[in-house]
Design an enzyme around this catalytic site. Structure first.
Site, PDB file in Angstrom:
ATOM      1  N   GLU A  34      16.196  17.163 -27.075  1.00  0.00           N
ATOM      2  CA  GLU A  34      17.553  18.032 -27.030  1.00  0.00           C
ATOM      3  C   GLU A  34      18.358  17.086 -26.217  1.00  0.00           C
ATOM      4  O   GLU A  34      17.896  16.773 -25.026  1.00  0.00           O
ATOM      5  CB  GLU A  34      17.182  19.322 -26.385  1.00  0.00           C
ATOM      6  CG  GLU A  34      16.325  20.296 -27.208  1.00  0.00           C
ATOM      7  CD  GLU A  34      16.070  21.538 -26.375  1.00  0.00           C
ATOM      8  OE1 GLU A  34      17.053  22.667 -26.297  1.00  0.00           O
ATOM      9  OE2 GLU A  34      14.955  21.856 -25.899  1.00  0.00           O
ATOM     10  N   ARG A 260       1.295  18.745 -20.991  1.00  0.00           N
ATOM     11  CA  ARG A 260       2.667  17.773 -20.627  1.00  0.00           C
ATOM     12  C   ARG A 260       2.302  17.192 -19.378  1.00  0.00           C
ATOM     13  O   ARG A 260       1.066  17.526 -18.684  1.00  0.00           O
ATOM     14  CB  ARG A 260       3.679  18.919 -20.235  1.00  0.00           C
ATOM     15  CG  ARG A 260       3.732  19.775 -19.177  1.00  0.00           C
ATOM     16  CD  ARG A 260       4.616  20.787 -19.068  1.00  0.00           C
ATOM     17  NE  ARG A 260       5.906  19.923 -18.447  1.00  0.00           N
ATOM     18  CZ  ARG A 260       7.112  20.335 -18.122  1.00  0.00           C
ATOM     19  NH1 ARG A 260       7.180  21.816 -18.312  1.00  0.00           N
ATOM     20  NH2 ARG A 260       7.953  19.748 -17.718  1.00  0.00           N
ATOM     21  N   LYS A 270      14.920  19.752 -16.486  1.00  0.00           N
ATOM     22  CA  LYS A 270      16.407  19.043 -16.661  1.00  0.00           C
ATOM     23  C   LYS A 270      17.402  19.793 -15.741  1.00  0.00           C
ATOM     24  O   LYS A 270      18.360  19.417 -15.171  1.00  0.00           O
ATOM     25  CB  LYS A 270      16.627  19.012 -18.267  1.00  0.00           C
ATOM     26  CG  LYS A 270      16.059  17.939 -19.029  1.00  0.00           C
ATOM     27  CD  LYS A 270      16.473  18.091 -20.517  1.00  0.00           C
ATOM     28  CE  LYS A 270      15.943  17.115 -21.159  1.00  0.00           C
ATOM     29  NZ  LYS A 270      16.307  17.179 -22.590  1.00  0.00           N
TER      30      LYS A 270
END
Length: 557
Positions: A34, A260, A270
């Site tokens: 994104e 992850r 983020k």
């Protein structure tokens, strides 16, 4: 252990079997960030995995921007992501893709769900919708608008598209099961109103698809065979599959999840990284203290080090925290093998060689690297005055001190043996100059002269050097889990994460150093020229990493 000899991980086994059994004819993966922030070290694992699998199995990997939220997306982030993927050494298949490229198709598929009685326009406020959704222990309850007719839903959705409703006034929801144990299947929102321009489509749309609705369908449009996500998307897989099964999509991608990358002493959210930027705690997204790939690049970390690190940690389905020391090791190992050598004095102390011939100037030679012959030798100007580190001289010292002491000898690296004879002090009693004698028969590291100095120290010419600033970066956080358990991560910012040293003196050849190219400053660590600050005659050098893990040593004291 080399990558060729490592056991295959579970995704390699799945892909190998799918190809062998004919379930897919060609592997197609994608990296779908994104564009709402800069990529960080955690993304590197996904990049290496998706692009690496495509390379390994002769497939393709797309770069696609899942740009469904114009409120947080910017072209700056798009550009930075393209740079980072390229920097890591990967090339995407064909043109860059955008989910926004598929907005017309996604809108048509939303209409298809409405016509099939599988989607409806809901007038519940966001707060009421959350209340109706239920909890992990209690089922949700149906929206009072769930049983609207197909025609009414088509009419209302058209009004949403035409901007006749305000943001939050209504949304389009999939009609699945409000009592589903998986809360993601409880009539999720698939379109919401956002009256703002999009960085790709401008003002064409005022309704935008949700990430969950757009993601799988974008995979299907692109013919992705294996949609590889991190474990937090595991609970979303049933919804991913529901959309694929209930829409006339051109392909049937399958979603697979892997663990992850979680690093200690690091924050990779983020939102939290943006907070550090917005509050001025760092110098932008590419600050060398940031775990962003652009920050690591500016600090002098190489793409090979990042790729090797991702190979080292492997691919599993079990969440764990990786010691940041593994990343440090990979960075240090790569730079040790490849970084040219140079000398830089961080806290200069003047040394006058009283018996060196007045006016004489020599150009000495030093290897560019201890073992790599392809790195050219350096030329070091030498006159009767040099700079050494303040810490490399003492008037008195015990036998363990292997540097310059009054009445003792040391070797100047790649140059002569000198002996300290006297000192000059200022009015405050501080040593500002050391008077030495030089043995002119001791040039070279191993001359056959029988002289055995106590140690070897680095130096630069006092007459021909490069004035520079050096920035010593350390970990941004002093807590191994700065944002765990509800902690305020800002309270764990390491107060000593940056030390700025001005008036440093580097060997003159570093005037030609390229930004972000790594050098080993002998006895100091690995450094690179900063890409933002400094000038041609006074550059700034960032410390990438020390010669050894001094942080771990400090923590174990």
């Amino acid at each position: 252990m080399t990558s060729e000899s490592k056991p295959a991980h579970f995704l390699q086994n799945i892909i190998r079997e799918d190809l062998a059994e004919g379930r897919v004819s060609r592997l197609a993966t994608r990296f779908p960030p994104e564009p709402n922030g800069y990529l960080h070290i955690g993304h590197a694992k996904s990049i290496c995995l998706n692009f690496g699998l495509a390379e390994e199995f002769g497939g393709v990997c797309n770069l696609r921007f899942d740009d469904t939220n114009p409120a947080k997306e910017e072209e700056e982030y798009v550009d930075s992501i393209k740079r980072d993927v390229t920097w890591l050494g990967f090339r995407w298949a064909g043109d860059i893709k955008y989910t926004s490229d598929y907005f017309d198709q996604l809108h048509d598929w939303a209409l298809h769900l409405i016509r099939e009685g599988k989607a409806y326009v809901c007038d519940l406020s966001p707060e009421d919708a959350r209340h109706y959704r239920g909890t992990l222990k209690e089922p949700g309850k149906n929206s009072p608008y769930r049983d609207r007719s197909v025609d009414e839903n088509l009419e209302l959705f058209e009004k949403m598209k035409n901007g006749e409703f305000e943001e939050g006034q209504c949304s389009l929801r999939a009609k699945i099961d409000m009592a589903a144990p998986n809360i993601n299947l409880r009539d999720p929102v698939i379109y919401r109103i956002k009256k703002m321009a999009h960085h790709q489509t401008g003002g064409k749309w005022c309704i935008y698809p949700s990430y969950d609705f757009a993601h799988g369908q974008s995979d299907a449009i692109e013919g992705i065979s294996h949609s590889i996500c991190t474990l937090e998307f595991e609970d979303h897989r049933p919804l991913y599959d529901w959309f694929i099964e209930n829409l006339p999509v051109p392909a049937q991608p399958r979603q697979y999840e892997f663990a992850r990358l979680n690093l200690n002493y690091t924050v990779v959210s983020k939102r939290k990284l943006k907070q550090l930027v917005d509050e001025g705690l760092v110098d932008g997204w590419d600050d060398p203290r940031m775990p962003t790939l652009s920050g690591q690049r500016r600090r002098g970390v190489t793409p090979a080090a990042i790729r090797n690190f991702c190979e080292m940690i492997g691919v599993t389905r079990s969440d764990s925290v990786v010691d940041v020391g593994m990343l440090d090791y990979s960075i240090r190992d790569d730079l040790d093998k490849n970084a040219p050598r140079a000398m830089c004095v961080l806290e200069p102390l003047k040394v006058t060689l009283k018996n060196y011939p007045e006016g004489k100037r020599e150009v000495l030679s030093a290897p560019g690297h201890p073992v790599r012959d392809d790195l050219p030798a350096r030329e070091l100007p030498f006159t009767g005055t040099v700079y050494i580190e303040k810490a490399d001289f003492r008037e008195e010292a015990n036998k363990k001190y292997k540097r310059l002491v009054l009445g003792k000898k040391v070797r100047l690296r790649n140059a002569y043996v000198i002996q300290a004879e006297d000192v000059v002090k200022n009015d405050a009693g501080e040593i500002v100059e050391v008077i030495c004698s030089v043995d002119l028969d001791t040039l070279g590291e191993n001359p056959a002269d029988g002289v055995k100095p106590k140690g070897v120290i680095h130096w630069v010419s006092a007459d021909e050097n490069l004035d520079c600033e050096v920035r010593l970066y350390d970990r941004l956080f002093d807590d191994p889990a700065p944002d765990a358990g509800g902690k305020n991560f800002l309270e764990h910012v390491n107060p000593d994460n940056l030390q700025v040293l001005s008036g440093c003196k580097a060997e003159i050849g570093l005037a030609k150093a390229e930004p972000e190219k790594g050098y080993q400053f002998e006895r100091q660590g690995y450094f690179c020229r900063d890409s933002h600050y400094g000038s041609a005659d006074k550059p700034v050098f960032n410390r990438t990493i020390g010669l050894r893990d001094s942080w771990a040593k400090e923590q174990n004291k």
